[in-house]
Design an enzyme around this catalytic site. Structure first.
Site, PDB file in Angstrom:
ATOM      1  N   GLU A 166      24.141  54.099  19.466  1.00 33.10           N
ATOM      2  CA  GLU A 166      22.683  53.912  19.536  1.00 33.10           C
ATOM      3  C   GLU A 166      22.097  54.080  20.936  1.00 33.10           C
ATOM      4  O   GLU A 166      21.373  53.213  21.425  1.00 33.10           O
ATOM      5  CB  GLU A 166      22.292  52.561  18.941  1.00 33.10           C
ATOM      6  CG  GLU A 166      22.574  52.487  17.460  1.00 33.10           C
ATOM      7  CD  GLU A 166      21.908  51.309  16.750  1.00 33.10           C
ATOM      8  OE1 GLU A 166      21.304  50.457  17.423  1.00 33.10           O
ATOM      9  OE2 GLU A 166      21.981  51.257  15.505  1.00 33.10           O
ATOM     10  N   GLU A 370      26.666  52.469  10.323  1.00 32.24           N
ATOM     11  CA  GLU A 370      26.061  51.155  10.119  1.00 32.24           C
ATOM     12  C   GLU A 370      24.990  51.260   9.052  1.00 32.24           C
ATOM     13  O   GLU A 370      24.310  52.283   8.952  1.00 32.24           O
ATOM     14  CB  GLU A 370      25.410  50.604  11.401  1.00 32.24           C
ATOM     15  CG  GLU A 370      26.400  50.106  12.423  1.00 32.24           C
ATOM     16  CD  GLU A 370      25.746  49.518  13.671  1.00 32.24           C
ATOM     17  OE1 GLU A 370      24.681  48.873  13.563  1.00 32.24           O
ATOM     18  OE2 GLU A 370      26.312  49.727  14.756  1.00 32.24           O
TER      19      GLU A 370
HETATM   20  C1  BG6 Z   1      22.462  48.059  15.476  1.00 29.57           C
HETATM   21  C2  BG6 Z   1      23.549  47.783  16.467  1.00 29.57           C
HETATM   22  O1  BG6 Z   1      21.301  48.319  16.183  1.00 29.57           O
HETATM   23  O2  BG6 Z   1      22.092  47.067  14.595  1.00 29.57           O
HETATM   24  C3  BG6 Z   1      24.415  46.581  16.183  1.00 29.57           C
HETATM   25  O3  BG6 Z   1      24.355  48.922  16.665  1.00 29.57           O
HETATM   26  C4  BG6 Z   1      23.543  45.476  15.629  1.00 29.57           C
HETATM   27  O4  BG6 Z   1      25.070  46.217  17.360  1.00 29.57           O
HETATM   28  C5  BG6 Z   1      22.932  45.963  14.312  1.00 29.57           C
HETATM   29  O5  BG6 Z   1      24.181  44.252  15.452  1.00 29.57           O
HETATM   30  C6  BG6 Z   1      22.092  44.925  13.619  1.00 29.57           C
HETATM   31  O6  BG6 Z   1      21.105  44.471  14.469  1.00 29.57           O
HETATM   32  P1  BG6 Z   1      20.907  42.946  14.827  1.00 29.57           P
HETATM   33  O7  BG6 Z   1      19.884  42.926  15.893  1.00 29.57           O
HETATM   34  O8  BG6 Z   1      20.463  42.298  13.573  1.00 29.57           O
HETATM   35  O9  BG6 Z   1      22.234  42.442  15.291  1.00 29.57           O
END
Ligand code: BG6
Length: 470
Positions: A166, A370
């Site tokens: 990211e 993700e």
């Molecule tokens: C992504 C990241 O932006 O979203 C992760 O790569 C992150 O590291 C995931 O944990 C979820 O976001 P958050 O802010 O809910 O942890």
């Protein structure tokens, strides 16, 4: 398009899940690990924990991998903490750090789980930041040096590499993520200089990877969300194009085609953010070719035209909440979409749209690294953890992914966030994503016991059937 028959998921599909080092490992200063920008963060958002212990995966990785194997994982996407390997960012390599990931990789291979390695997930060595971080061109060389150490030590067993997690969110939401250097004098401009250096570092690492490991495959891992216009008003369409270019295509055009997206470039010119590009940089970008695209998707985004009066920008945004840029685009709530408990919209159809769009533009195989739902899961009186809302989210996204596959998109893996509960980037331990519950609270570490959630058993079935009976 309605299909009368769905194409199945590919035979050797990488069913798995993801984590990142600092959010899951803990052991923040053990066995010679150096501090990262995350470790030295002075303040954490109110009511949220730090990352010192996290889910203690560093000490419990065997138990965790065993549970992943029980779910039937074919792949596990994790990140390596640069500061475990090279504690000061450059120079001396830490044998204990090398050993930890050697053990983890071997453990995965023991269960026939394919390791998919992110080289850098938000946790830049603090020693580098103290020398200007990504504003300093020397960080490019430091990244390449680090990449070589990884390829030398793990290249015999790791075939899939992801460069930078990211990058686009570090540039756009560094404050929320805790990656923004608080000492930057003119962050808006400086961030696009950092961005340029990261693009060059990524290109060099891809190139080195291909030279050192001809069998390996490497690609970028941005956060990609298709941007909708708030209405059919022509000005809203333009605003959506603007934001698509600035948020998404800027990063992928550079990684895949080695060029700056024109609309994004005109935005940089207009705002005075144009980076200094030295001779040879564009050549480096052009020569590096990713083998695939990995991307993270949580939801689509919607924007309307910004009239440019006043400032549409504020700092309440995070990775999934659109803010705005005066005269360029303005975030808009999509009335057609529900929201999760943290205000993020939920849009499975947008996942299909995003997959199609990325594949149309770049024609490279895709792996999803993700996708997932953060929620306040809890242990029930009978000791179980029930998360039907997560199953619903994942199921709907998988259905849309299968439709995208039927549309012709080449997808070779799905690694949702996250394999196991870990600490959110800015909303603490209570915002959970895992298939495996970790018994701890925000400030009370308890026993850190692992409990498979309802979604664990559901996902196990999905994997066992190769997604046939969604
Ligand atoms: C992504 C990241 O932006 O979203 C992760 O790569 C992150 O590291 C995931 O944990 C979820 O976001 P958050 O802010 O809910 O942890």
């Amino acid at each position: 398009m309605k299909h009368t028959q769905l194409k199945p998921f590919p035979k050797d599909f990488f069913w798995g899940a993801s984590t990142s080092a600092y959010q899951v490992e803990g052991a923040w200063n053990e066995d010679g690990k150096g501090p990262s920008v995350i470790d030295i963060r002075e303040k954490y958002p109110e009511g949220t924990t730090d990352y010192k212990v996290a889910s203690d995966h560093y000490h419990r990785y065997q138990e965790d991998v065993k549970l992943m194997a029980e779910m039937g994982f074919k792949a596990y996407r994790f990140s390596i903490a640069w500061t475990r390997i090279i504690p000061n960012g450059t120079g001396e390599v830490n044998p204990k750090g090398l050993e930890f990931y050697n053990n983890l990789i071997n453990e995965l291979i023991k269960y026939k789980i394919e390791p998919i390695v992110t080289m850098y997930h938000f946790d830049l060595p603090y020693a580098l930041q103290a020398r200007g971080g990504w504003s300093n061109r020397e960080t490019i060389d430091a990244f390449v040096e680090y990449a070589k150490v990884l390829f030398e030590n793990y290249g015999d067993r790791v075939k899939y590499w992801l460069t930078i997690n990211e990058q686009n969110m570090m540039i756009m939401h560094g404050k929320a993520l805790g990656t923004l250097d608080p000492n930057l004098e003119d962050p808006d401009r400086e961030l696009y200089q950092q961005n340029h250096h990261m693009l060059v570092a990524q290109a060099k690492a891809m190139d080195v990877c291909h030279q050192m490991l001809p069998q390996a495959l490497i690609g970028p891992a941005p956060n990609i969300s298709y941007i909708y216009p708030a209405s059919s008003k022509p000005e809203d369409i333009l605003a959506a194009q603007n934001f698509n270019s600035i948020r998404n295509w800027l990063y992928l055009d550079a990684a895949v085609y080695g060029r700056y997206n024109k609309t994004a470039w005109s935005f940089l010119e207009e705002k005075g953010y144009v980076p200094t590009i030295v001779e040879g940089d564009m050549e480096i970008l052009k020569n590096a070719k990713p083998d695939f695209i990995a991307f993270n998707y949580y939801t689509s985004k919607t924007v309307e035209a910004s009239n440019g009066e006043g400032n549409d920008k504020n700092n309440t945004g995070d990775q999934e909440i659109v803010i705005g840029e005066a005269g360029v685009y303005k975030g808009h709530n999509n009335p057609n979409l529900p929201k999760n408990e943290f205000g993020w919209e939920i849009d499975p159809v947008g996942f299909r749209t995003t997959l199609r769009e990325v594949y149309d533009r770049y024609q490279l195989p895709i792996i999803i690294t993700e996708n997932g739902l953060g929620a306040f899961d809890k242990i029930e009186e009978d000791g179980s953890v029930r998360d039907p809302y997560r199953i619903d989210y994942l199921k709907k996204h998988l259905e849309q992914m299968q439709l995208a596959i039927t549309d012709g998109v080449e997808v070779f893996g799905y690694c949702p966030w996250s394999a196991i509960d870990l600490i959110s980037t800015h909303q603490g331990a209570k915002k959970r994503y895992g298939f495996i519950f970790v018994e701890r609270e925000e400030f009370d570490l308890k026993e850190l016991r692992r409990i498979p959630k309802q979604s664990f058993y559901w996902y196990k079935e999905v994997i066992a059937n190769n997604g046939e009976n969604l």
